[in-house]
Scaffold this motif. Structure first.
Motif, short mmCIF file in Angstrom:
data_model
loop_
_atom_site.label_atom_id
_atom_site.label_comp_id
_atom_site.label_asym_id
_atom_site.label_seq_id
_atom_site.Cartn_x
_atom_site.Cartn_y
_atom_site.Cartn_z
N HIS A 205 76.79 18.97 38.76
CA HIS A 205 77.78 17.59 39.25
C HIS A 205 76.92 16.56 40.08
CE1 HIS A 205 81.95 16.32 40.07
NE2 HIS A 205 81.30 15.41 40.07
N LEU A 206 76.61 15.59 39.31
CA LEU A 206 76.03 14.33 39.83
C LEU A 206 76.78 13.20 40.41
CD1 LEU A 206 72.84 14.47 37.79
CD2 LEU A 206 73.12 15.75 39.70
N TYR A 207 76.31 12.32 41.28
CA TYR A 207 77.21 11.38 41.81
C TYR A 207 76.99 10.00 41.46
CZ TYR A 207 77.74 15.48 45.16
OH TYR A 207 78.13 16.67 45.69
N GLY A 208 75.86 9.74 40.51
CA GLY A 208 75.88 8.64 39.85
C GLY A 208 75.40 7.65 40.91
N ARG B 61 84.93 9.63 44.70
CA ARG B 61 84.82 9.71 43.43
C ARG B 61 85.24 11.05 42.80
NH1 ARG B 61 80.11 8.36 39.54
NH2 ARG B 61 79.51 10.31 38.41
N VAL C 163 67.27 15.67 43.56
CA VAL C 163 68.17 15.22 42.30
C VAL C 163 67.28 15.11 40.91
CG1 VAL C 163 68.22 12.85 42.28
CG2 VAL C 163 70.26 13.79 41.47
N GLN D 110 82.97 4.17 39.27
CA GLN D 110 83.01 4.63 38.15
C GLN D 110 84.35 5.47 37.77
OE1 GLN D 110 79.64 6.89 37.13
NE2 GLN D 110 79.88 7.07 34.87
N ALA D 111 85.04 6.13 38.87
CA ALA D 111 86.04 6.85 38.58
C ALA D 111 87.43 6.26 38.57
CB ALA D 111 85.90 8.18 39.36
#
Lengths: 365, 365
Positions: B334-337, B21, B319, B47-48
């Motif tokens: 910075h969260l990873y979804g 990601r 989280v 998502q990215a």
């Protein structure tokens, strides 16, 4: 309507250009999901989003779909139709508030609002026909700019008129639509403030940037440029007044003309702003994250500037040299993943950072 | 096989976790398109990315599809099957090179390679049965760690053995698979170097971080931590030797044990590395962009560190407190979804920045 988003909530973004793309990246970094509404499935924000709804900005079904899938909706440009957005705001929180959109969409309404809250602008007259233009040109007796009231951007929909010069065909050449005549401000330079207001009413502002335009398109933003600390504070204070009076939530861009120590507002943009792209390289929290924080109901981030910075847009074929620029140290490159490099199309930007001239440093957190 | 990517080219990424990601985001910022290969269509890298190919990492058809759509292929974790990747490398450039993948996948091969090029590691013995384990424990006569040769990560597939303690069932408890016994290193602390080698052979390294693990999972990385300038230089030099000898292209993570002034390598990871996430907040060019630059054939970026930094992982339910952390100044979140915050699952990280203790500043570009 207020909304504090929960972890992993979805943000709807109307508009899939580079600003939507950068908002989507910032949202993802905070763990949020995003849906983009854009007429073009291959819009450049699609790469950064979880989903794209393909539809016109006034497509009621598409907007309903966006509202149904989103915990909050925002927009990346100020020419979103107000009516549909106001209807949307009845079903899902919309930030910045639709009244800000409405004001920013019409140059006459915008200037009337600004003057009404005591913010100086260029002198102006609403123009609805050639006769009104004649009268106003005689009255001002100076160089002026005629602009359409609506849908102008990047210098489109405007024309300069020199004092006492013929301008018979000019009003019709802009389409004969409602217009505004502005007395030309003999400015020393242009600056902009990127400010934000949170759902809790907190206001922050980044240091103002000195902006240079070329052919109506932003060419560069320099921080701090020629801006004195006093002018910077005055510009930030005006931006704060505007945010307060609009009951605003999100990031706003406020453009000024600077003449000596005097400031007049040129225009406001109820969104993240091209002249704030430097924040990505010179601040820990960029304007994009700041906007997401605001609309998500999170605390606003620090606007502390760690470096002096110069942002340059890469317009049209300028992007072809972009990858070679990666060789320069202290350059942060940001390309938008757009296909064809058409003339006048914003394809990317770069930010050069330098040590702060005033010796300011990051403060201990 | 070398490859200098053109503007808008597509990068294939094998693996759709948080590293994929963050690589995809970095690629997008440089204007590249990305395709992720992952067994899970809803992987967090989706998502990215521009597209996801859903398939196993050894699915020949999926890999062919990835190769067909990509100008270059990279991977985000070292347990990608070597055979299919080697086949892929015959049709499209694969970076880092597959030999690095092969070496990093097997702890015995890795240590033999490192010792062969003069890089010190813990003393070790290959273990294929209980008898070999008995012999080696007697020979070392100290506390040891038994690890599976393959597929270990985040402390999985390993067990400590105390000197002269019973260990009869231990080898079988790890699955009876090929293993390695390592003499336990009485280290003062752990450090890692994130280094990169470009297609032109240029090598850069970020300042080493002091790492703390908890239950086998990285808890924090602190730069510069307790690392002296001399130790930092020595660690960077070892990383450079490894990159040279592998003919490497891309970012590598090299983990060390530090005892006094002595350094031994614990393991190498042929990819961007969790202990390099701090570069996002403290450097202009992050490890993710550096990796993309390397595999894209672009010049490597500066590794200059502008701040002291502490990166903390947000693991499992940690989280849930993340969004509240946004209130702290000097924190980059910075969260990873990722959906479910399962125990032991890496959900995000944060980086706290502080002024450099040594007063170093950005140099004029």
């Amino acid at each position: 309507m207020h909304e504090k988003l929960t972890l992993g909530a979805t943000i709807g973004i109307v508009g899939g250009g580079q600003l939507g793309r950068m908002l989507a990246f910032a949202a993802a970094r905070l763990g949020f999901r995003t849906i983009i509404l854009d007429p073009d499935a291959a819009c450049c924000a699609a790469q950064a989003a979880n989903a794209v709804i393909v539809g016109a900005y006034d497509d009621v079904d598409a907007l309903k779909q966006l509202a149904a899938g989103s915990a909050v909706v925002t927009y990346e440009f100020e020419n979103v139709p107000v009516g549909p957005m106001r209807a949307l705001a009845g079903t899902v929180p919309v930030f910045p508030p639709v009244n800000a959109l409405e004001i920013a969409q019409d140059r006459v309404v915008e200037k009337a609002f600004l003057n009404g809250i005591g913010v100086p602008t260029a002198e102006w007259r609403a123009i609805d026909d050639t006769q009104e233009l004649d009268h106003a040109m005689q009255e001002f007796d100076t160089d002026c700019i005629l602009k359409t009231r609506r849908f102008g951007y990047d210098g489109k929909g405007q024309a300069s008129i020199r004092r006492k010069s013929p301008h018979g065909e000019l009003y019709e050449s802009l389409g004969g639509v409602p217009a505004i005549l502005e007395r030309k401000v003999p400015f020393d330079f242009e600056l902009s403030v990127i400010a934000a207001r949170g759902q809790d009413g907190t206001i922050t502002a980044y240091d103002p940037a000195e902006n240079v335009h070329s052919m109506g398109i932003l060419k560069s933003s320099t921080v701090p440029g020629r801006i004195t600390p006093e002018t910077a504070e005055a510009a930030k204070a005006i931006a704060a007044t505007i945010l307060e009076r609009l009951g605003y939530v999100g990031v706003i861009g406020v453009e000024f003309f600077v003449t000596g120590e005097a400031l007049v507002v040129n225009e406001i943009a109820p969104r993240v702003h091209n002249s704030g792209h430097w924040t990505e390289g010179a601040c820990l929290i960029s304007q994009f994250e700041q906007h997401i924080r605001a609309i998500a109901g999170l605390p606003l981030g620090t606007t502390e500037r760690h470096f002096d910075a110069v942002m340059e847009n890469l317009v049209g074929s300028e992007v072809n040299a972009a990858l070679a620029l990666a060789a320069e140290p202290n350059v942060l490159l940001h390309l938008y993943g757009k296909g064809e490099a058409r003339p006048g199309r914003k394809m990317g930007h770069l930010t050069r950072i330098h040590p702060r001239d005033d010796g300011n440093r990051v403060k201990e957190g």
